[in-house]
Scaffold this active site. Sequence first.
Site, short mmCIF file in Angstrom:
data_model
loop_
_atom_site.label_atom_id
_atom_site.label_comp_id
_atom_site.label_asym_id
_atom_site.label_seq_id
_atom_site.Cartn_x
_atom_site.Cartn_y
_atom_site.Cartn_z
N CYS A 106 26.47 -15.78 17.09
CA CYS A 106 27.80 -15.76 17.73
C CYS A 106 28.79 -16.76 17.13
O CYS A 106 29.99 -16.64 17.39
CB CYS A 106 27.64 -16.00 19.23
SG CYS A 106 26.53 -17.36 19.60
N HIS A 218 33.19 -19.62 22.57
CA HIS A 218 32.82 -20.75 21.72
C HIS A 218 34.08 -21.24 20.98
O HIS A 218 34.96 -20.44 20.66
CB HIS A 218 31.80 -20.33 20.65
CG HIS A 218 30.45 -19.95 21.19
ND1 HIS A 218 30.05 -20.14 22.48
CD2 HIS A 218 29.38 -19.38 20.54
CE1 HIS A 218 28.81 -19.70 22.64
NE2 HIS A 218 28.39 -19.24 21.48
C1 2RA Z 1 23.56 -19.80 21.87
N1 2RA Z 1 23.98 -18.94 19.68
O1 2RA Z 1 24.76 -19.99 22.07
C2 2RA Z 1 23.11 -18.91 20.78
C3 2RA Z 1 22.89 -17.52 21.23
N2 2RA Z 1 22.43 -16.76 20.15
O2 2RA Z 1 22.66 -20.30 22.52
#
Ligand code: 2RA
Length: 312
Positions: A106, A218
């Site tokens: 991600c 994010h």
């Molecule tokens: C997380 N990137 O944010 C991981 C999920 N694949 O934990």
Amino acid sequence: KKYNIAVIGATASNDSIGTDIQFGNLTLKVSTLDNFNFSKIDIAFFAAGSKISREHIPQATSKGCIVIDKSSFFRFDKDVPLIVPEANLSDIKNYNIKNIIASPNCCTIPIVTTLKPLDNEAIIKRIVASTYQSVSGAGKLAMDELYNQTKAKYIFDDLPPKIFPKQIAFNLFPHIGDFNQDGSTTEEFKISLELEKIINPYVKSNITCVRVPVFISHAISLNVEFKKQINAKEAEKILKESDSIKLHSISDKLQYSSPIDVAGDDFVHVSRIRNDKSQKNTLSLWITSDNLRKGAALNAVQIAEELVKQYL
Ligand code: 2RA
């Protein structure tokens, strides 16, 4: 674009059998993955982690089904394309070597969506990234942990961490995944390898992944060194051309985006592009995107759309 969907099925572990889930106007009854008949399915999305992908994808592909996998299990297999359509769509031609296409981490997805157009112009030498990852990346129980721990704090109570390694409410920590021998984490290691597979094998990167007490989206701070001359103004001009990027220029009133601003949105938001005065041909950027959309589901759906358009 509308496609005719003749059969759509939802399948999960035995714990979820019989549960109803909504797909547009349809209500789907979840069936068990163990006996699922993949022979009638053209495309299957796997979003259940590496263990399930390892055990069940071969069974699906052996029935002629093409799998788009969200787990990391096949991402570094040389016979499995790892695709972000805005960055390396031409690699999709190899989908039929194993009938599997992998979708990246991600954080990798918004990074390459942003950086590939700049790489095409000025060739990336090195990427330094610090991520600020929301708890939804770790799943529903992790979201519940942030919610319940925060609530508990307000009544002077303590809820010990179960999903996360430390308290997540009113805190943050540089620990996503497990620790490797060299002190990096598995999350950081995966992102570096994925950047090499998608951008080019010579791109060097140094990644620090941080979990923050945010539910969705994010954010990533990037510092990128290029081989050829490039400056912030030129970079803005290039990124303005991308249909997948919302650019927040320094001349805009709202100069940057935050996780809450972009939750529920399909774009990668790029802001605070500036020249790094400490080193030539180096830019700093701030990017945010909804990790459940462009960081996960949307990228997988875009892959499926391209597959249908080009090959099915
Ligand atoms: C997380 N990137 O944010 C991981 C999920 N694949 O934990």
